[in-house]
Design a protein around this motif. Structure first.
Motif, PDB file in Angstrom:
ATOM      1  N   TYR A 206       0.840  -1.202   0.000  1.00  0.00           N
ATOM      2  CA  TYR A 206       0.000   0.000   0.000  1.00  0.00           C
ATOM      3  C   TYR A 206       0.872   1.247   0.000  1.00  0.00           C
ATOM      4  CZ  TYR A 206      -3.768   3.219   1.213  1.00  0.00           C
ATOM      5  OH  TYR A 206      -4.679   4.258   1.194  1.00  0.00           O
ATOM      6  N   GLN A 207       1.948   1.217   0.798  1.00  0.00           N
ATOM      7  CA  GLN A 207       2.854   2.365   0.865  1.00  0.00           C
ATOM      8  C   GLN A 207       3.763   2.431  -0.350  1.00  0.00           C
ATOM      9  OE1 GLN A 207       4.889   2.737   4.599  1.00  0.00           O
ATOM     10  NE2 GLN A 207       6.282   4.330   3.871  1.00  0.00           N
ATOM     11  N   ALA A 208       4.302   1.291  -0.774  1.00  0.00           N
ATOM     12  CA  ALA A 208       5.256   1.259  -1.886  1.00  0.00           C
ATOM     13  C   ALA A 208       4.598   1.623  -3.210  1.00  0.00           C
ATOM     14  CB  ALA A 208       5.903  -0.111  -1.982  1.00  0.00           C
ATOM     15  N   ASP A 209       3.374   1.169  -3.411  1.00  0.00           N
ATOM     16  CA  ASP A 209       2.672   1.400  -4.680  1.00  0.00           C
ATOM     17  C   ASP A 209       1.618   2.492  -4.573  1.00  0.00           C
ATOM     18  OD1 ASP A 209       4.184  -0.531  -5.961  1.00  0.00           O
ATOM     19  OD2 ASP A 209       2.763  -2.141  -5.532  1.00  0.00           O
ATOM     20  N   LEU A 210       1.756   3.340  -3.556  1.00  0.00           N
ATOM     21  CA  LEU A 210       0.901   4.534  -3.395  1.00  0.00           C
ATOM     22  C   LEU A 210      -0.579   4.177  -3.397  1.00  0.00           C
ATOM     23  CD1 LEU A 210       2.880   6.933  -5.772  1.00  0.00           C
ATOM     24  CD2 LEU A 210       3.159   6.588  -3.307  1.00  0.00           C
ATOM     25  N   GLY A 211      -0.925   3.172  -2.614  1.00  0.00           N
ATOM     26  CA  GLY A 211      -2.324   2.810  -2.460  1.00  0.00           C
ATOM     27  C   GLY A 211      -2.824   1.754  -3.417  1.00  0.00           C
ATOM     28  N   ASN A 212      -2.048   1.423  -4.417  1.00  0.00           N
ATOM     29  CA  ASN A 212      -2.441   0.389  -5.379  1.00  0.00           C
ATOM     30  C   ASN A 212      -2.042  -0.983  -4.834  1.00  0.00           C
ATOM     31  OD1 ASN A 212      -2.723  -1.377  -7.556  1.00  0.00           O
ATOM     32  ND2 ASN A 212      -2.149   0.176  -9.054  1.00  0.00           N
ATOM     33  N   LEU A 213      -3.009  -1.879  -4.726  1.00  0.00           N
ATOM     34  CA  LEU A 213      -2.745  -3.197  -4.150  1.00  0.00           C
ATOM     35  C   LEU A 213      -2.812  -4.323  -5.187  1.00  0.00           C
ATOM     36  CD1 LEU A 213      -4.702  -2.861  -0.778  1.00  0.00           C
ATOM     37  CD2 LEU A 213      -2.224  -2.801  -1.120  1.00  0.00           C
ATOM     38  N   ASP A 214      -2.672  -3.984  -6.460  1.00  0.00           N
ATOM     39  CA  ASP A 214      -2.726  -5.009  -7.506  1.00  0.00           C
ATOM     40  C   ASP A 214      -1.624  -6.051  -7.333  1.00  0.00           C
ATOM     41  OD1 ASP A 214      -4.853  -3.698  -8.598  1.00  0.00           O
ATOM     42  OD2 ASP A 214      -3.736  -2.780 -10.251  1.00  0.00           O
TER      43      ASP A 214
END
Length: 278
Positions: A206-214
Motif C-alpha cells: 500500500y505504501q510502496a505502490d501509493l495505495g495500489n494493491l494489484d
C-alpha cells in the motif's frame, strides 16, 4: 534502459556477463560500456621516468588489443559497444564509473562458490554488489539467450526495503517481466502467523505502490528452514530467469537483508541474481 556497464577482466566469466548484457541491450536498444580496470600502482602512473611511462603505455595498449579480440563476438552484432580503460584498483569505484557514464545496470560475471560453508568475501563481484547504487546483475554461467520473463523478488517486506522494491519494479516494467514477490516464513524468532504476514505485506505494498494493491496477486508465501532454501526452492519450481534481492550495502557478513542471505544467493545460485540497493 539506455546504458549497461560490464566490468571486463577478459575471463570466461566476464564473457558470460557480456553475452547476457548483449541480450538485454538488444531487447532494450541500449548501449554496452565494457570497462577494464588496469590496477597499476600510483608510482607507475605518476613518475616521469621513461621506464615507468613506457610500462603504463604498454599495459594500456595491451588492454586495447585484448578488447579488440574480446569484443569480436557474433552476439554483439548490431549492439553499440564502447570500451573504456580505467586505472582504478579498487572495485568499489565501479559505482563512480557507472554514475559517470549514466549506466542503468551493471552486469558482472562471477564463479562464486560451490559449498555452502564457503564465503565469497572480498571478491570483486561482492565489492561491487555491496557498494553499487545502481542495480547489479550477477551472471554465474553461460547465459546463452538471457531473458527476464519470470523473476522472483525475495523480500522481507520491511519499510526500509520499499525503495529497493520500487527500483526493481521500475526496471522490470521495462522488460514486461512477470514478478513473483516472495516471502519466506522461518521456524524461528522471525516466525509470524499467516494473518500477520498478510497484513505486513499489505501495508508494505500500500505504501510502496501509493495505495495500489494489484501486486498482492503476485505475492507468494513459502515456509522453509532458511531464506536461501526457500528462495532456491521456489525459483527452481517456476524455472525463474533471475532472483532479485534488496541489499543494505553494509560492510562485512551482515550487509544483505536477513544477514548474509544476499551474499549466499549471489555466490551459490546458478540462477542469475539481481541486486537493488536499499
Amino acid at each position: 534502459m539506455k546504458k549497461i556497464l560490464v566490468p571486463v577482466d577478459f575471463s570466461e566469466y566476464s564473457e558470460y556477463a557480456l553475452e547476457a548484457a548483449a541480450s538485454i541491450a538488444k531487447s532494450q536498444n541500449a548501449e554496452i560500456i565494457a570497462l577494464h580496470m588496469m590496477g597499476l600502482s600510483e608510482a607507475v602512473i605518476n613518475k616521469n621516468e621513461s621506464k615507468e611511462v613506457y610500462e603504463a603505455m604498454y599495459y594500456l595498449k595491451l588492454a586495447q588489443k585484448r578488447f579488440e579480440e574480446f569484443l569480436d563476438k557474433d552476439y554483439l552484432t548490431n549492439v553499440n559497444v564502447t570500451d573504456t580503460v580505467y586505472n582504478y584498483k579498487n572495485f568499489n569505484e565501479i559505482n563512480d564509473v557507472a554514475k559517470e557514464h549514466g549506466a542503468d545496470l551493471i552486469v558482472m560475471g562471477s564463479h562464486g562458490t560451490s559449498g555452502l560453508t564457503e564465503v565469497f568475501v572480498g571478491s570483486n563481484t561482492e565489492k561491487v554488489v555491496r557498494t553499487s547504487e545502481i542495480p547489479v546483475l550477477v551472471i554465474k554461467g553461460n547465459p546463452k539467450q538471457f531473458l527476464l520473463e519470470n523473476v522472483v523478488f525475495a523480500c522481507d517486506f520491511e519499510k526500509e526495503s520499499i525503495r529497493a522494491y520500487q527500483k526493481a519494479m521500475k526496471l522490470f516494467k521495462g522488460f514486461d517481466t512477470n514478478v513473483y514477490l516472495l516471502h519466506v516464513n522461518l521456524p524461528n524468532e522471525r516466525f509470524r502467523s499467516t494473518s500477520e504476514i498478510e497484513e505486513k505485506v499489505r501495508e508494505f505494498l500500500y505504501q510502496a505502490d501509493l495505495g495500489n494493491l494489484d501486486a498482492l496477486d503476485n505475492v507468494v508465501y513459502v515456509a522453509d528452514y532458511s531464506v536461501e532454501d526457500g528462495v532456491f526452492s521456489y525459483s527452481n519450481k517456476i524455472n525463474a530467469d533471475a532472483i532479485a534481492l534488496a541489499t543494505h550495502g553494509r560492510k562485512g557478513l551482515a550487509h544483505f537483508f536477513f544477514g548474509s542471505v544476499g551474499e549466499d544467493l549471489a555466490n551459490h545460485s546458478d540462477i542469475p541474481v539481481l541486486t537493488f540497493r536499499i
